[in-house]
Design a protein around this motif. Structure first.
Motif, PDB file in Angstrom:
ATOM      1  N   LEU A  91       0.798  -1.222   0.000  1.00  0.00           N
ATOM      2  CA  LEU A  91       0.000   0.000   0.000  1.00  0.00           C
ATOM      3  C   LEU A  91       0.828   1.268   0.000  1.00  0.00           C
ATOM      4  N   ILE A  92       2.055   1.186   0.418  1.00  0.00           N
ATOM      5  CA  ILE A  92       2.888   2.382   0.487  1.00  0.00           C
ATOM      6  C   ILE A  92       4.244   2.059  -0.116  1.00  0.00           C
ATOM      7  N   SER A  93       4.837   3.022  -0.769  1.00  0.00           N
ATOM      8  CA  SER A  93       6.078   2.781  -1.490  1.00  0.00           C
ATOM      9  C   SER A  93       7.225   2.485  -0.535  1.00  0.00           C
ATOM     10  N   ASP A  94       8.344   2.081  -1.124  1.00  0.00           N
ATOM     11  CA  ASP A  94       9.515   1.726  -0.323  1.00  0.00           C
ATOM     12  C   ASP A  94      10.303   2.942   0.161  1.00  0.00           C
ATOM     13  N   GLN A  95       9.793   4.154  -0.086  1.00  0.00           N
ATOM     14  CA  GLN A  95      10.552   5.344   0.303  1.00  0.00           C
ATOM     15  C   GLN A  95      10.527   5.588   1.807  1.00  0.00           C
ATOM     16  N   VAL A  96       9.743   4.834   2.557  1.00  0.00           N
ATOM     17  CA  VAL A  96       9.710   5.006   4.003  1.00  0.00           C
ATOM     18  C   VAL A  96       9.443   3.662   4.677  1.00  0.00           C
ATOM     19  N   ASP A  97      10.184   3.381   5.756  1.00  0.00           N
ATOM     20  CA  ASP A  97       9.925   2.217   6.595  1.00  0.00           C
ATOM     21  C   ASP A  97       8.863   2.592   7.611  1.00  0.00           C
ATOM     22  N   VAL A  98       7.864   1.742   7.769  1.00  0.00           N
ATOM     23  CA  VAL A  98       6.728   2.028   8.643  1.00  0.00           C
ATOM     24  C   VAL A  98       6.808   1.154   9.884  1.00  0.00           C
ATOM     25  N   CYS A  99       6.680   1.778  11.069  1.00  0.00           N
ATOM     26  CA  CYS A  99       6.731   1.021  12.323  1.00  0.00           C
ATOM     27  C   CYS A  99       5.390   0.941  13.022  1.00  0.00           C
ATOM     28  N   LYS A 100       4.417   1.789  12.629  1.00  0.00           N
ATOM     29  CA  LYS A 100       3.082   1.753  13.217  1.00  0.00           C
ATOM     30  C   LYS A 100       2.066   2.106  12.140  1.00  0.00           C
ATOM     31  N   VAL A 101       0.871   1.522  12.241  1.00  0.00           N
ATOM     32  CA  VAL A 101      -0.189   1.837  11.291  1.00  0.00           C
ATOM     33  C   VAL A 101      -1.526   1.832  12.020  1.00  0.00           C
ATOM     34  N   PHE A 102      -2.400   2.799  11.667  1.00  0.00           N
ATOM     35  CA  PHE A 102      -3.705   2.948  12.295  1.00  0.00           C
ATOM     36  C   PHE A 102      -4.743   3.221  11.211  1.00  0.00           C
ATOM     37  N   HIS A 103      -5.990   2.892  11.497  1.00  0.00           N
ATOM     38  CA  HIS A 103      -7.046   3.042  10.498  1.00  0.00           C
ATOM     39  C   HIS A 103      -8.304   3.640  11.127  1.00  0.00           C
ATOM     40  N   CYS A 104      -8.959   4.524  10.369  1.00  0.00           N
ATOM     41  CA  CYS A 104     -10.253   5.075  10.777  1.00  0.00           C
ATOM     42  C   CYS A 104     -10.965   5.575   9.523  1.00  0.00           C
ATOM     43  N   ASP A 105     -12.161   5.048   9.254  1.00  0.00           N
ATOM     44  CA  ASP A 105     -13.005   5.528   8.149  1.00  0.00           C
ATOM     45  C   ASP A 105     -12.296   5.494   6.796  1.00  0.00           C
ATOM     46  N   GLY A 106     -11.483   4.470   6.551  1.00  0.00           N
ATOM     47  CA  GLY A 106     -10.794   4.371   5.277  1.00  0.00           C
ATOM     48  C   GLY A 106      -9.507   5.147   5.195  1.00  0.00           C
ATOM     49  N   LEU A 107      -9.169   5.900   6.237  1.00  0.00           N
ATOM     50  CA  LEU A 107      -7.917   6.649   6.285  1.00  0.00           C
ATOM     51  C   LEU A 107      -6.873   5.871   7.080  1.00  0.00           C
ATOM     52  N   LEU A 108      -5.653   5.840   6.573  1.00  0.00           N
ATOM     53  CA  LEU A 108      -4.555   5.180   7.258  1.00  0.00           C
ATOM     54  C   LEU A 108      -3.545   6.220   7.742  1.00  0.00           C
ATOM     55  N   VAL A 109      -3.019   5.993   8.937  1.00  0.00           N
ATOM     56  CA  VAL A 109      -1.894   6.771   9.447  1.00  0.00           C
ATOM     57  C   VAL A 109      -0.718   5.821   9.579  1.00  0.00           C
ATOM     58  N   CYS A 110       0.363   6.095   8.874  1.00  0.00           N
ATOM     59  CA  CYS A 110       1.575   5.287   8.934  1.00  0.00           C
ATOM     60  C   CYS A 110       2.692   6.127   9.536  1.00  0.00           C
ATOM     61  N   VAL A 111       3.349   5.600  10.567  1.00  0.00           N
ATOM     62  CA  VAL A 111       4.416   6.309  11.262  1.00  0.00           C
ATOM     63  C   VAL A 111       5.756   5.752  10.792  1.00  0.00           C
ATOM     64  N   SER A 112       6.670   6.642  10.411  1.00  0.00           N
ATOM     65  CA  SER A 112       7.976   6.203   9.925  1.00  0.00           C
ATOM     66  C   SER A 112       8.766   5.529  11.041  1.00  0.00           C
ATOM     67  N   ARG A 113       9.691   4.696  10.641  1.00  0.00           N
ATOM     68  CA  ARG A 113      10.474   3.918  11.594  1.00  0.00           C
ATOM     69  C   ARG A 113      11.242   4.799  12.569  1.00  0.00           C
ATOM     70  N   ASP A 114      11.743   5.952  12.102  1.00  0.00           N
ATOM     71  CA  ASP A 114      12.467   6.868  12.993  1.00  0.00           C
ATOM     72  C   ASP A 114      11.534   7.838  13.707  1.00  0.00           C
ATOM     73  N   GLN A 115      10.227   7.694  13.476  1.00  0.00           N
ATOM     74  CA  GLN A 115       9.179   8.491  14.126  1.00  0.00           C
ATOM     75  C   GLN A 115       9.315   9.987  13.865  1.00  0.00           C
ATOM     76  N   THR A 116       9.917  10.376  12.767  1.00  0.00           N
ATOM     77  CA  THR A 116      10.024  11.799  12.432  1.00  0.00           C
ATOM     78  C   THR A 116       8.963  12.236  11.434  1.00  0.00           C
ATOM     79  N   ARG A 117       8.309  11.268  10.763  1.00  0.00           N
ATOM     80  CA  ARG A 117       7.314  11.603   9.753  1.00  0.00           C
ATOM     81  C   ARG A 117       6.106  10.687   9.867  1.00  0.00           C
ATOM     82  N   LEU A 118       4.964  11.224   9.434  1.00  0.00           N
ATOM     83  CA  LEU A 118       3.744  10.439   9.303  1.00  0.00           C
ATOM     84  C   LEU A 118       3.218  10.637   7.889  1.00  0.00           C
ATOM     85  N   VAL A 119       2.568   9.616   7.386  1.00  0.00           N
ATOM     86  CA  VAL A 119       1.853   9.770   6.127  1.00  0.00           C
ATOM     87  C   VAL A 119       0.406   9.354   6.376  1.00  0.00           C
ATOM     88  N   VAL A 120      -0.513  10.252   6.022  1.00  0.00           N
ATOM     89  CA  VAL A 120      -1.947   9.990   6.176  1.00  0.00           C
ATOM     90  C   VAL A 120      -2.546   9.953   4.781  1.00  0.00           C
TER      91      VAL A 120
END
Length: 381
Positions: A91-120
């Motif tokens: 679902l998400i490209s290899d440009q970021v390693d994801v360490c956490k993922v959450f879901h609500c109403d079809g929206l995903l929150v992915c937290v980067s491995r170094d916890q400096t960025r999120l992608v929603v």
């Protein structure tokens, strides 16, 4: 992007309706007409219905080895052995390693491995929204995240707070309707008298987030009084402690999962037992909870697993299907003779069990984490 394709609208809709969810964004980027059509509410709802009808079970998002995948769980009404799990794609490209993922109403929150960025983002139709996670020091602290729905403003928000074997602090919230990468707002919340370990992920139910928490004052690791806590995204505050239907020791396995219909399920396995139990709520609100009088699942795995076995208390994310009377638990399996692999355990209420191999784990002690996924038209910005 191609300016147009010389196809009638009804034929274009028929072609697009056959495109898997994981490919919709790529297809939309090839043709302006198809991009516009894919975002049309009437067509999108039709496509989502067709995807739902094709699926025999339900769609889940699974994070494994710092990547995020969409999987389809197909449950059989005959027996557990006939059930299967199919991986649809990343679902998400290899440009970021994801360490956490959450879901609500079809929206995903992915937290980067170094916890400096999120992608929603909305994997179905949305453009990823990259958010910078605020931190003051070079060493990023451990934080908990959740996504929820503010019913008063009809907007989605992301909550972040620091919590690692201590009282939660540094509460911040991000309104996805703001459209800015750095518009985190500090919340004036008094640190509560409970703690949440970062191994326990929050889950979204009815737009609010729930965690497993324990008393902050307790230092005895053998026994802690444990309960649920809820963050209300409309009022932007935590509710009171909510009771669980059992008491447990620190190293027992406990996991939370949302259930279709706005309910919450909790899985419990004592550290010294092969018995697994799952309860389901009949009422769940920020300030009140009640549980079904009958346990949804109470089985011993002795018939299928002939050695001491426990779902990892750092993992054990799961789902249930109330109609099929089946639970699916995601975890790791360690075998001294073979490499560690990611697994899904499909468990029937009769105690039957099927193990589905999801592939070798390249990061031991980092079990797969799964969360429900229902496609929607919500946009992150």
């Amino acid at each position: 992007m191609v300016s147009d394709l010389d196809l009638p609208r009804d034929l274009s809709e028929e072609v697009l309706s056959r495109i898997p969810l994981t490919c919709m964004r790529k297809v939309g980027s090839t043709c302006k007409k198809w991009n516009t059509l894919s975002k049309n509410r009437f067509f999108a709802n039709k496509h989502l219905r067709q995807e739902s009808e094709k699926a025999k079970g339900f769609m889940v998002v699974v994070m494994m080895d710092y990547s995020v995948y969409l999987m389809e769980v197909n449950l059989s009404d005959k027996d557990v052995e006939s059930s299967s799990i199919k991986r649809h794609g990343k679902l998400i490209s290899d440009q970021v390693d994801v360490c956490k993922v959450f879901h609500c109403d079809g929206l995903l929150v992915c937290v980067s491995r170094d916890q400096t960025r999120l992608v929603v983002w909305n994997p179905y139709c949305g453009k990823p929204l990259w958010i910078k996670a605020p931190h003051r020091r070079k060493i990023v602290k451990r934080y908990l995240y959740a996504i929820g729905h503010d019913k008063s403003s009809n907007s989605h928000k992301v909550l972040r707070f620091r919590a690692y074997y201590r009282r939660p602090t540094d509460f911040r919230i991000y309104d996805l309707s703001s459209g800015s990468m750095n518009s985190w707002r500090v919340l004036d919340i008094t640190p509560p008298d409970w703690r949440v370990q970062d191994i326990h992920s929050g889950v979204s139910v009815n737009g609010n987030a729930y965690w497993l928490a324990s008393e902050y004052e307790k230092s005895d690791l053998e026994y802690e009084r444990t309960f649920l806590v809820c963050f209300d995204f409309t009022r932007e505050t935590f509710g009171p402690r909510l009771p669980l239907p059992f008491e447990h020791f620190a190293h027992d396995t406990v996991s939370l999962s949302p259930v279709t219909g706005g309910k919450l399920a909790v899985l419990f396995q004592p550290w010294d037992s092969l018995r697994v139990k799952i309860w389901v709520t009949n009422k769940i609100e920020p300030d009140a909870v009640s549980w079904e009088s009958k346990v949804f699942l109470s089985v011993s795995l002795k018939k299928s697993i002939h050695h001491m076995f426990q779902f990892m208390y750092t993992g054990g994310s799961f789902f249930i299907d109330e109609e099929m009377k089946v639970a699916v638990v995601f975890d790791e399996e360690f075998n001294h003779r073979e490499p560690m692999c990611n697994l899904a355990y499909i468990i029937g209420v009769d105690g039957s069990l099927k193990k589905v191999n999801l592939g070798e784990s390249s990061h031991p002690q980092f079990p797969p984490h799964a969360c429900s996924y229902l496609p929607s038209l919500f946009q992150p910005n």
